[in-house]
Design an enzyme around this catalytic site. Structure first.
Site, PDB file in Angstrom:
ATOM      1  CG  HIS A   1      -0.916   6.825  -1.750  1.00  0.00           C
ATOM      2  ND1 HIS A   1      -2.159   6.893  -2.328  1.00  0.00           N
ATOM      3  CD2 HIS A   1      -1.085   6.187  -0.571  1.00  0.00           C
ATOM      4  CE1 HIS A   1      -3.056   6.335  -1.519  1.00  0.00           C
ATOM      5  NE2 HIS A   1      -2.442   5.892  -0.437  1.00  0.00           N
TER       6      HIS A   1
ATOM      7  CG  HIS B   1      -1.873   1.140   1.303  1.00  0.00           C
ATOM      8  ND1 HIS B   1      -3.232   0.977   1.502  1.00  0.00           N
ATOM      9  CD2 HIS B   1      -1.676   2.466   1.202  1.00  0.00           C
ATOM     10  CE1 HIS B   1      -3.822   2.168   1.539  1.00  0.00           C
ATOM     11  NE2 HIS B   1      -2.892   3.088   1.355  1.00  0.00           N
TER      12      HIS B   1
ATOM     13  CD  GLU C   1      -6.110   7.692   5.974  1.00  0.00           C
ATOM     14  OE1 GLU C   1      -6.581   7.482   4.834  1.00  0.00           O
ATOM     15  OE2 GLU C   1      -4.965   8.116   6.163  1.00  0.00           O
TER      16      GLU C   1
ATOM     17  CE  LYS D   1      -2.787  11.278  -2.724  1.00  0.00           C
ATOM     18  NZ  LYS D   1      -3.365   9.978  -3.107  1.00  0.00           N
TER      19      LYS D   1
ATOM     20  CG  ASN E   1       0.251   9.081   1.608  1.00  0.00           C
ATOM     21  OD1 ASN E   1      -0.462   8.277   2.182  1.00  0.00           O
ATOM     22  ND2 ASN E   1      -0.146   9.779   0.577  1.00  0.00           N
TER      23      ASN E   1
END
Ligand SMILES: [Zn+2]
Length: 433
Positions: A77, A75, A229, A80, A328
């Protein structure tokens, strides 16, 4: 230290029970056993308990160092990643992150911008010892038309080094535009991707989930959700996803990330949700560093009082597959991070108490995410498997998890790779206002 080619024997390596299926040895209470590991032409040809193996002159003595399989990060990103210098989170909150990222995406996410930041992220992940990685891709129009082709090219470029997967990412309200969502599912299927949405407690959540499941079934796609979340106890979309999976008779893999609010809910509610999650065979990934950063952040003049992570121990005890992952990196959702799964495991150990006993928690960064991502043989060490592993300095959990292990050796197909972390300065020109 690791030979460049051919056949070699690593003597006195310390292997963990949870990541070496089929290896019978006298494991100690930390789950470790000493072994000799033989590599021939890029594959592991044998793993033998140390006491049973014959001494060999040409063996390389690793003196009890820990050897783990290469990591699987399920998981992230990376579309980004690293935008922080040009678009920081003004207050560190979830809403601050959402708004800042949305503005940056609209203004700056050209194919070149996304590709260069993705490649930077993948080089870091590779150097730290990650072998497979799933990223979410913001797929709000028109970004899906930009990011999916970039992902496909990036997957090709990295083939053989990092097995790259992608899931689309959009708020579930985006599914209300049925025609557009059908097109998106088709695009995801064409890229052999995973169908993903962020679930909120919208009034038509069940109906929208049915549409998501219908598209996944139609195209034979696995599912990947961001759920709950938040600290809001009324957020129960994890349970709604499990229910929707059961009544739709879904047979693919489902991974659900975050599930923070579950940790705040009353016991009876929790038990009911966990029953359904187990029955529907959902897997859950916790993102401990991001959760610690974003959850329970109020006005920055108060001290956070909970850790933000979900109930991984209770889930694992019920046989639910559980993983931890990076989420992230250096963007408004998390100001730090470098896709180093050893850091994730170290932080998870502290935040989620993956210790005393360690048990089979190491699977959460290797074997379990590999199963969820359908990567046969990844995340474990076994005779016959590819020689993809990491040699650490540490000889025990306390040694391994106390230092950054910046000098770890990453071996891929039997050979030590050059571990070059990209220089931040490479991204400077993308960060100019
Ligand atoms: Zn995420």
């Amino acid at each position: 230290m690791i030979p460049i080619s051919g056949s070699y024997r690593l003597a006195n390596v310390r292997l963990h029970r949870s990541l070496t299926p089929g290896f019978a040895a006298p494991f100690d209470s930390d789950g470790f056993a000493l072994a000799d590991l033989v590599v021939t032409d890029g594959r592991i040809t044998s793993i033998v308990a140390q006491a049973k193996s014959k001494p060999e002159d040409n063996a390389i003595d690793l003196a009890g160092r820990i050897v783990l399989p290469c990591f699987v990060d399920c998981h992230t990103h990376i579309d980004k990643g690293h935008i922080w210098p040009r678009k920081p989170n003004p207050d560190g909150t979830f809403m601050g992150a959402l708004n800042a990222t949305g503005a940056d995406r609209t203004a700056r996410w050209s194919a070149e911008d996304v590709a260069r930041r993705m490649d930077f992220s993948l080089r870091s992940a590779y150097a730290h010892g990650t072998k497979a990685l799933r990223t979410h891709l913001d797929s709000v129009p028109p970004q899906e038309e930009i990011s999916w082709p970039v992902f496909e090219a990036m997957r090709e470029k990295w083939r053989g080094r990092i097995e790259l997967q992608a899931a689309c990412l959009l708020g579930i309200e985006g599914v209300r535009d049925k025609a557009w969502f059908e097109q998106l599912a088709k695009r995801v299927a064409a890229a052999k991707g995973v169908l993903g949405v962020v679930t909120y407690m919208v009034p038509d959540l069940e109906e929208l989930l049915d549409q998501v499941f219908a598209e996944a079934i139609k195209h034979g796609l696995d599912l990947d959700f961001h759920a709950d979340e938040t600290d809001d106890v009324a957020a129960v979309s994890l349970k709604k996803i499990a229910e929707a999976s059961l009544w739709n008779g879904f047979e693919g893999n489902i991974l659900v990330g975050h599930c923070c609010s579950l940790a705040r809910q009353p016991d009876l509610e929790v038990l009911d949700t966990l029953d359904k999650v187990a029955k529907a065979r959902l897997a859950v990934v916790s993102l401990p560093m991001c959760n610690l950063y974003l959850q329970d952040r109020r006005n920055n003049q108060t001290t956070p009082r909970w850790r933000g992570v979900t109930l991984l121990h209770e889930m694992k005890a019920r046989g639910i597959k559980v993983a931890v992952a990076s989420d992230n990196t250096r963007d408004p959702f998390y100001a730090y991070g470098d896709l180093d799964m050893l850091e994730v495991y170290r932080m998870a150990t502290r935040i989620l108490h993956f210790d005393h006993p360690v048990g089979d928690w190491p699977k959460a960064v290797a074997a379990t995410p590999a199963e969820v991502m359908r990567l046969d043989g990844a995340g474990t060490l076994a005779a016959g498997g590819s020689a993809d592993f990491i040699v650490f300095k540490g000889r025990s959990w306390t040694e391994l998890l106390s230092r950054p292990e910046s000098d770890r050796i990453v071996v891929r197909e039997g050979m030590a790779i050059e571990r070059q972390l990209p220089d931040y300065a490479e991204l400077d020109e993308l960060m100019v206002g």
